[in-house]
Design a protein around this motif. Structure first.
Motif, PDB file in Angstrom:
ATOM      1  N   ASP A  11      13.541 -14.559 -38.328  1.00 28.10           N
ATOM      2  CA  ASP A  11      13.195 -15.025 -36.989  1.00 28.10           C
ATOM      3  C   ASP A  11      14.238 -14.478 -36.016  1.00 28.10           C
ATOM      4  O   ASP A  11      15.314 -14.056 -36.435  1.00 28.10           O
ATOM      5  N   GLY A  46      11.993 -21.452 -29.592  1.00 32.87           N
ATOM      6  CA  GLY A  46      11.233 -21.702 -30.817  1.00 32.87           C
ATOM      7  C   GLY A  46      11.149 -20.470 -31.704  1.00 32.87           C
ATOM      8  O   GLY A  46      10.736 -20.553 -32.858  1.00 32.87           O
ATOM      9  N   ARG A  80       6.594 -26.770 -43.328  1.00 33.09           N
ATOM     10  CA  ARG A  80       5.449 -26.040 -42.763  1.00 33.09           C
ATOM     11  C   ARG A  80       5.787 -24.565 -42.708  1.00 33.09           C
ATOM     12  O   ARG A  80       6.916 -24.182 -42.964  1.00 33.09           O
ATOM     13  N   ASP A 139       6.938 -20.527 -37.112  1.00 35.68           N
ATOM     14  CA  ASP A 139       6.207 -19.903 -36.011  1.00 35.68           C
ATOM     15  C   ASP A 139       7.254 -19.186 -35.181  1.00 35.68           C
ATOM     16  O   ASP A 139       8.090 -19.853 -34.575  1.00 35.68           O
ATOM     17  N   GLU A 169       7.131 -16.862 -37.891  1.00 37.92           N
ATOM     18  CA  GLU A 169       7.190 -16.239 -39.219  1.00 37.92           C
ATOM     19  C   GLU A 169       5.814 -16.175 -39.880  1.00 37.92           C
ATOM     20  O   GLU A 169       5.504 -15.233 -40.612  1.00 37.92           O
TER      21      GLU A 169
HETATM   22  N1  GLY Z   1      10.631 -20.002 -36.058  1.00 40.34           N
HETATM   23  C1  GLY Z   1      11.345 -21.162 -36.408  1.00 40.34           C
HETATM   24  C2  GLY Z   1      10.535 -22.290 -36.814  1.00 40.34           C
HETATM   25  O1  GLY Z   1       9.336 -22.214 -36.970  1.00 40.34           O
HETATM   26  O2  GLY Z   1      11.117 -23.351 -37.051  1.00 40.34           O
END
Ligand code: GLY
Ligand code: AMP
Length: 429
Positions: free
Chosen positions: A212, A226, A287, A290, A292
């Motif tokens: 990320d 995020g 989960r 996001d 990723e």
């Molecule tokens: N991209 C970091 C997360 O989904 O926590």
């Protein structure tokens, strides 16, 4: 099969796009979905927190598999409610999702089961937390216990910053109730990798790793977001390292949860720091990441649905398929001002042109449909994702597609995937 995806961001768009391709799936719903997801699924206007409505909808529509995307509903027990309603759910129950919902729970679990992670202590008293910071010395990390939309971990370079972080969390309650307790831990140095595994409650299989890019500006500068983009695979995370992480971290963690009465069914996101002392856990999430998820699923071979079903049902895994030697890059396009305040409702141009390029998918994170026109509706707006044979090829294809898209104030990082693409020496464990 009839499948329901819960959520409405870029991660859920990637899930919808991938699940839609399964020959097993006849009907696909998303709640609430978004304008991008609406091309792959029937969107129903039920929010992710409306547990009773989601259960009622899934029962009424005879849903065979519910896939829950975001952490908040999982931590709040949506998977439990759906299971009580007789549904098959991909996503852990609240007790197992606490591995993300409470950092104190996750850290204590790791301590009890000798899982490598940063040295730490937990506090519900700010004075004691300050005293521990002085003992530990800077740099260190102060983390709010509960969910804080990815902003609850504060890296403190000095003791003054640590004092300010403790005051912000515990006294001013900048993260609400999530900051009533904090974890204070040592700062780990190394490459950060997000590793994803599927668990069916008693057995885990590795998916793949991604990297990320959390900060808003190039070169890992500026405040955390995020996630401004991601790439997969991650060169430093090679097969021996993956094996080591499965043996020293993933299997012991899942066994620990099962032994404590909280078997984990779903995808476990293992946030790792590759330190000189070996791989250590930064955090667990309950989960897909996001963004990723966008890079993992665009790379992933074959049909995902039998794997999601096996995890959800606690069943045996389908025959293994090996991951292709490809690479994927996702560049998030953000609203001007994000991660601070930003304007929404701005017209977006060029998505279809971007998507017409070979290997490119544009996943919607924060968009809305206003009288047939696509407009911005969030901080992270679109995830422009490209798959190619090499990481360099994927980077070039993703940025070429970014060039097709525009909206007022649009900004993005120009260095997604570059660090992973560079040859490196003397790094890693
Ligand atoms: N991209 C970091 C997360 O989904 O926590
Ligand atoms: P978390 O909310 O725990 O995922 O933390 C957010 C980000 O802060 C991580 O992705 C890391 O980049 C950083 N971080 C958190 N804990 C540590 C740590 N102990 N050492 C170094 N960096 C950390």
């Amino acid at each position: 099969m009839r499948v329901l995806i819960v959520g409405g961001g870029g991660r859920e768009h990637a899930l919808a796009w991938k699940i839609r391709q399964s020959p097993l799936v006849e009907v696909l719903f998303a709640a609430p979905g978004n304008p991008g997801i609406a091309r792959d699924a029937t969107c129903v206007q039920i929010g992710v927190d409306a547990q009773r409505d989601l259960v009622a909808f899934a029962r009424r529509e005879r849903v065979d598999l519910a896939v829950v995307g975001p952490e908040a509903p999982l931590v709040a027990g949506l998977a439990d409610r759906l299971a009580e309603g007789g549904l098959t759910v991909f996503g852990p129950g609240a007790r197992a999702a606490a591995i993300e919902g409470s950092k104190v729970f996750a850290k204590d679990l790791m301590r009890r089961h000798h899982i490598p992670t940063a040295q730490f202590s937990t506090f519900d008293d700010p004075d004691r937390a300050r005293r521990y910071c002085r003992e530990l010395g800077a740099p260190l990390v102060v983390k709010a216990d509960g969910l804080a939309a990815g902003k609850g971990a504060i890296v403190c370079r000095t003791l003054g910053e640590a004092e300010a972080a403790i005051a912000e969390c515990m006294e001013r309650r900048g993260f609400g109730a999530a900051g009533a307790r904090v974890v204070v831990e040592e700062l780990m140095i190394g490459d950060e990798v997000s590793f994803f595994v599927l668990s069916n409650g008693h057995d885990a299989i590795a998916l793949a790793a991604a990297q990320d890019h959390k900060t808003i500006f190039d070169g890992d500068r500026g405040p955390n977001t995020g996630g401004m983009g991601a790439c997969s695979p991650v060169g430093v995370f090679d097969e021996p390292l993956e094996k080591r992480v499965m043996e020293t971290i993933v299997r012991p963690t899942l066994a620990a949860l099962a032994s404590e009465g909280a078997p984990y069914r779903g995808v476990l996101y293992v946030g790792l720091m590759l330190t000189t002392g070996g791989p250590k856990v930064v955090e667990f999430n309950c989960r897909f990441g996001d963004p990723e998820c966008q890079v993992l699923l665009t790379r992933a071979p074959g049909d995902l649905v039998p794997w999601l079903l096996a995890a959800a049902q606690g069943a045996t895994w389908p025959p293994a398929i090996s991951w292709p030697h490809n690479a994927s890059v996702c560049v998030n396009l953000a609203s001007g001002g994000y991660p601070g305040a930003y304007t929404i409702g701005l017209p977006i141009r060029g998505v279809d042109a971007a998507q017409a390029r070979p290997g490119v998918r544009v996943f919607h994170s924060g968009t809305a449909d206003r009288e047939g026109r696509l407009v911005t509706a969030g901080g992270r707006v679109l995830g422009v994702t490209a798959v190619a044979e090499t990481l360099e090829g994927a980077i070039a294809a993703a940025y070429a597609a970014v060039g097709d898209i525009s909206f007022d104030g649009m900004h993005y990082r120009t260095d997604i995937g570059r660090r992973a693409a560079q040859p490196r020496e003397g790094r890693g464990p």
